[in-house]
Enzyme design. Structure first.
Site, mmCIF file in Angstrom:
data_model
loop_
_atom_site.group_PDB
_atom_site.id
_atom_site.type_symbol
_atom_site.label_atom_id
_atom_site.label_comp_id
_atom_site.label_asym_id
_atom_site.label_seq_id
_atom_site.Cartn_x
_atom_site.Cartn_y
_atom_site.Cartn_z
ATOM 1 N N ASP A 180 4.024 2.886 8.801
ATOM 2 C CA ASP A 180 3.436 4.225 8.812
ATOM 3 C C ASP A 180 1.913 4.065 8.715
ATOM 4 O O ASP A 180 1.329 4.188 7.650
ATOM 5 C CB ASP A 180 3.996 5.003 7.613
ATOM 6 C CG ASP A 180 3.427 6.403 7.515
ATOM 7 O OD1 ASP A 180 2.910 6.920 8.525
ATOM 8 O OD2 ASP A 180 3.497 6.980 6.416
ATOM 9 N N ASP A 232 9.273 11.469 5.869
ATOM 10 C CA ASP A 232 8.856 10.253 5.182
ATOM 11 C C ASP A 232 8.885 10.524 3.683
ATOM 12 O O ASP A 232 8.380 11.550 3.226
ATOM 13 C CB ASP A 232 7.465 9.834 5.657
ATOM 14 C CG ASP A 232 7.154 8.393 5.289
ATOM 15 O OD1 ASP A 232 8.092 7.640 4.944
ATOM 16 O OD2 ASP A 232 5.969 8.022 5.336
ATOM 17 N N GLN A 277 -6.961 10.987 5.229
ATOM 18 C CA GLN A 277 -5.889 11.524 4.382
ATOM 19 C C GLN A 277 -6.460 12.160 3.109
ATOM 20 O O GLN A 277 -6.071 13.263 2.717
ATOM 21 C CB GLN A 277 -4.937 10.381 4.015
ATOM 22 C CG GLN A 277 -3.721 10.802 3.185
ATOM 23 C CD GLN A 277 -2.770 9.633 2.912
ATOM 24 O OE1 GLN A 277 -2.911 8.547 3.472
ATOM 25 N NE2 GLN A 277 -1.794 9.854 2.046
ATOM 26 N N GLU A 326 7.330 0.004 5.333
ATOM 27 C CA GLU A 326 8.448 0.887 5.024
ATOM 28 C C GLU A 326 9.690 0.441 5.775
ATOM 29 O O GLU A 326 9.626 -0.332 6.725
ATOM 30 C CB GLU A 326 8.119 2.339 5.445
ATOM 31 C CG GLU A 326 6.861 2.902 4.826
ATOM 32 C CD GLU A 326 6.784 4.431 4.878
ATOM 33 O OE1 GLU A 326 7.841 5.092 4.968
ATOM 34 O OE2 GLU A 326 5.656 4.943 4.846
ATOM 35 N N ARG A 360 -6.696 6.273 5.517
ATOM 36 C CA ARG A 360 -6.830 6.670 4.107
ATOM 37 C C ARG A 360 -7.969 7.648 3.849
ATOM 38 O O ARG A 360 -7.837 8.564 3.023
ATOM 39 C CB ARG A 360 -7.068 5.438 3.228
ATOM 40 C CG ARG A 360 -5.943 4.459 3.204
ATOM 41 C CD ARG A 360 -4.725 5.011 2.506
ATOM 42 N NE ARG A 360 -3.609 4.086 2.666
ATOM 43 C CZ ARG A 360 -2.342 4.454 2.612
ATOM 44 N NH1 ARG A 360 -2.011 5.718 2.408
ATOM 45 N NH2 ARG A 360 -1.385 3.570 2.779
ATOM 46 N N HIS A 419 4.562 1.831 -5.846
ATOM 47 C CA HIS A 419 3.574 2.409 -4.924
ATOM 48 C C HIS A 419 3.028 3.727 -5.485
ATOM 49 O O HIS A 419 1.817 3.935 -5.540
ATOM 50 C CB HIS A 419 4.204 2.646 -3.552
ATOM 51 C CG HIS A 419 3.334 3.406 -2.600
ATOM 52 N ND1 HIS A 419 2.160 2.895 -2.096
ATOM 53 C CD2 HIS A 419 3.455 4.653 -2.070
ATOM 54 C CE1 HIS A 419 1.592 3.785 -1.288
ATOM 55 N NE2 HIS A 419 2.358 4.861 -1.267
ATOM 56 N N GLU A 462 1.501 0.887 6.236
ATOM 57 C CA GLU A 462 2.432 1.087 5.130
ATOM 58 C C GLU A 462 3.727 0.367 5.465
ATOM 59 O O GLU A 462 4.346 0.643 6.492
ATOM 60 C CB GLU A 462 2.687 2.575 4.851
ATOM 61 C CG GLU A 462 1.474 3.253 4.224
ATOM 62 C CD GLU A 462 1.728 4.668 3.688
ATOM 63 O OE1 GLU A 462 0.941 5.108 2.836
ATOM 64 O OE2 GLU A 462 2.684 5.315 4.124
ATOM 65 N N LYS A 520 -1.667 10.629 9.458
ATOM 66 C CA LYS A 520 -0.397 9.928 9.610
ATOM 67 C C LYS A 520 0.230 10.153 10.980
ATOM 68 O O LYS A 520 1.218 9.505 11.305
ATOM 69 C CB LYS A 520 0.596 10.446 8.556
ATOM 70 C CG LYS A 520 0.145 10.265 7.120
ATOM 71 C CD LYS A 520 0.581 8.919 6.589
ATOM 72 C CE LYS A 520 0.450 8.879 5.070
ATOM 73 N NZ LYS A 520 0.934 7.579 4.557
ATOM 74 N N THR A 564 3.317 5.816 14.467
ATOM 75 C CA THR A 564 4.217 5.228 13.478
ATOM 76 C C THR A 564 5.080 4.239 14.237
ATOM 77 O O THR A 564 5.740 4.609 15.209
ATOM 78 C CB THR A 564 5.103 6.328 12.842
ATOM 79 O OG1 THR A 564 4.257 7.361 12.326
ATOM 80 C CG2 THR A 564 5.970 5.770 11.729
ATOM 81 N N GLU A 597 -3.370 -0.795 -1.795
ATOM 82 C CA GLU A 597 -2.946 -1.402 -3.053
ATOM 83 C C GLU A 597 -3.311 -2.881 -3.123
ATOM 84 O O GLU A 597 -3.767 -3.363 -4.158
ATOM 85 C CB GLU A 597 -1.424 -1.249 -3.208
ATOM 86 C CG GLU A 597 -0.958 0.182 -3.329
ATOM 87 C CD GLU A 597 0.540 0.314 -3.066
ATOM 88 O OE1 GLU A 597 0.923 0.532 -1.896
ATOM 89 O OE2 GLU A 597 1.323 0.177 -4.023
#
Ligand SMILES: [Ca+2]
Ligand SMILES: [Ca+2]
Ligand SMILES: [Mg+2]
Ligand SMILES: [Mg+2]
Ligand code: NI
Lengths: 423, 423
Positions: A235, A127, A242, A202, A239, A134, A200, A255, A259, A366
């Site tokens: 993904d 990834d 992480q 992606e 948080r 971002h 996420e 993570k 996925t 975000e």
């Protein structure tokens, strides 16, 4: 181009698209390779004998496999020939399939009656972190405005290796994980259900071409024939977990809980009409990362969030693949620069794709700016991060100047409550 | 126990060991599963019909596979029955194999005539960071004595996902990579051959048992039946590349250039006599990481460095698996705590295993203390990091109080010069 299969003008899967997937159906529990056309799937296992072009006539077995790896492991000329054959078989002027009612009956399955599967054996999944908006947003939130971008960021398409086993197909629910967090800096860590669950937005590239050898490099200029096609990818990210685990070796359990990818691989051939200028790079990268041609794509991306309590989904982000600073050719060159070998079916995630406005960000982190600006959903609920029962739906599509539209289908997943731990 | 196969008392592969591997030989180009005994390999493909115990009589096909995954995917009782069957077949008192000269001729291959292969399809490979001496040394070198251990280190068995495609079998040469580095902090990055090439002395665990589901956890107390066995591992590392790329997402291209493993998987059953106390943990970990039983192993580890210019290898480190702070059960619990699923054949690296004295460190980085204390080899050459032509040889073995010795064979690889890049 016009197919004898009818579909609406805003279908994701017109004859110009022809993405590949792997499916089972009530009449067939064995996995078959198929191509999406309108609301149908053309079963390539059933029509493999019709691939009679010079390159594929001796390779028809690749369409009989349960995964796409063997087909991906051929070369771009093979992929182009396959696309031409399928386009021709589906064309309104071609009677081979159209007028053979028995074959037609066996060869077409309604998408809504099929179950889709991860389309390839994914030997390795990486990834990347290639969206400048971002990376800047995350940098501002965690390191402050002055040092927002890490000093290596404009030199290296930063990436990390991810977990293959937990890559799941769209529709698979995801369970809120338990894990360690550090609620207060310097205090004791806490163990319990993740409190800052995120998605996420992606896209991910499936690698094609014959396997390379350990020690071999694929520089950016030579990367094109290694890029088979793209899917949408979510993904899922814990948080708070992480943040506590990622120093010094990067994200790990935050993570690897799941996925999600969309089931239909849209090929580079289908995406060519939507190529746009690469993102301007203000630091010239090292030669191994340079390529002169355009290899960026105008793929409109949307994220819907549907709470359990409501039938109505709210579109919480509108982004675009073109916001990526590093191209997928550059990502592939970075992946292999030290001699890491590739296998067909490898998956390269783009990294979260955020645009430059606050309604185009690719994660709750975000969009809610670390929880300081809750989003309001259409049913008036608020969200800082994901809540149990929330379904996240990613969509992607391209429209050219003549209005020709191709899409990626959905990548969706529902977040289930954490499973209590027995200790 | 005594076998009719004769071997020297310091053989790595007495009848008490019986490690599994995958090999081809001049008389057989197809991959077969075998067991090492003295200087021989017992070909399990040829004797699969002799696995007539209650659990395996219907599973003999697992010994006919080209990889160990199907056998690994059974359960510990199956593995124990297989071990008993093999031990019995090789026993001096058993005539089945011993006196059947035709079968014996087909069933035994000299190890020196065989070519060994990666013994399983490795779906996912993770690498941990579980040696407290290694983590402390690296911390002192890069962050200073005060903050040597990251604050999460005693709470979490820190790990990251690695690259599966470039895992190679002992004997495969490794090529010095090109990559980006930052020779002077704050200056411009440089692109060229790695200048700080290193090895990492590790052991790695192959995961066994049926696959788990996404969302399922394996807590430390339940991890034992998931641990099939161990190999030696050299996690080749490009230190200068690693330093410039690893913030914020961890090591990537510095580690994916090649990872060597030894060919013979020594099972937990063989290792049981060498179990010793776990490393004392001064912070009680969360319950999911706790287990009361001993699951640490007295495995003596040695690293030889043989320069190209000399036939003589120098033993540059003597370490021991028992120096690991976190057990492999704890590593496995961490791997799965957020719901990451396991598949038989997954590989978990221990992390560099350094002891507490400067002659027991598991990397050149530590042995030469960042290049400040060059090692002197027996031929009087000096080394700070690896030079082209150097061969690194890892060895591991156990001896119990009665002198019974089992070993892992060698994990070796020669470092070849960098291949110039065409741009
Ligand atoms: Ca990501
Ligand atoms: Ca390592
Ligand atoms: Mg993920
Ligand atoms: Mg490695
Ligand atoms: Ni993998």
């Amino acid at each position: 181009m016009k197919s004898f299969i009818e579909y609406s003008p805003n279908s994701d899967f017109p004859i110009e698209n022809l993405p590949y997937g792997v499916f089972t159906s009530p009449k067939n529990v064995e996995k078959h390779i198929g191509v999406a056309i309108g609301e149908w799937i053309l079963d390539l296992n059933v029509v493999s004998h019709l691939f009679n072009g010079p390159l594929l006539k001796d390779k028809q077995h690749v369409f009989k496999e349960e995964k796409l790896n063997a087909f991906m492991g051929l070369t771009r000329p093979h992929w182009i020939e396959a696309r031409k054959t399928i386009q021709s078989l589906l064309d309104v002027s071609n009677t081979t399939l159209q007028n053979d009612s028995q074959l037609r009956e066996r060869a077409f399955i309604k998408q809504r009656e099929a179950k889709m599967h991860v389309p390839a054996e994914i030997g390795d999944y990486s990834d990347f972190y290639s969206s400048i908006h971002h990376a800047t947003n995350v940098g501002i939130m965690f390191r402050g405005k002055e040092n927002a971008l890490p000093s290596n960021w404009k030199h290296i398409p930063i990436g990390y290796h991810g977990r293959c086993s937990s890559i799941v197909i769209s529709g698979t629910p995801i369970t809120r994980p338990y894990g360690q967090t550090l609620p207060v800096d310097g205090a004791e860590p806490h163990f319990g259900p993740c409190r800052l669950m995120d998605f996420e937005l992606e896209m991910a590239c499936f690698v094609g071409g014959p396997p390379t050898k350990v020690g071999e490099r694929v520089i950016a200029k030579e990367a094109e024939d290694r890029i088979f096609g793209f899917v949408l990818m979510n993904d899922w990210s814990a948080r708070d977990i992480q943040k506590w685990e990622y120093v010094p070796l990067g994200p790990f359990t935050a993570k690897n809980l799941g996925t999600s990818i969309s089931p239909w691989i849209v090929t580079i051939e289908a995406l060519r009409p939507y190529i746009v200028d690469n993102y301007p790079q203000d630091i010239t990268p090292f030669p191994y990362l340079r390529h002169d041609d355009k290899f960026n794509f105008d793929i409109k991306l949307e994220v819907d969030l549907k709470p359990e309590s409501s039938p109505v989904a709210t579109t919480i982000s509108r982004s675009n693949y073109r916001f990526l600073y590093w191209t997928v050719k550059q990502q592939l060159a970075q992946q292999t620069i030290t001699g890491c070998n590739l296998r067909p079916g490898d998956l390269l995630g783009s990294g979260t794709i955020s645009g430059d406005t606050s309604d185009s960000y690719g994660s709750m982190l975000e969009l809610s700016w670390k929880g300081t600006k809750p989003l309001r959903l259409l049913n008036s609920e608020e969200r800082k991060f994901l809540q149990d029962g929330d379904t996240v739906i990613l969509r992607g599509y391209c429209i050219d100047e003549n209005g020709v539209r191709i899409g990626f289908g959905n990548c969706e997943g529902k977040l289930l409550p954490a499973l209590p731990i027995q200790e």
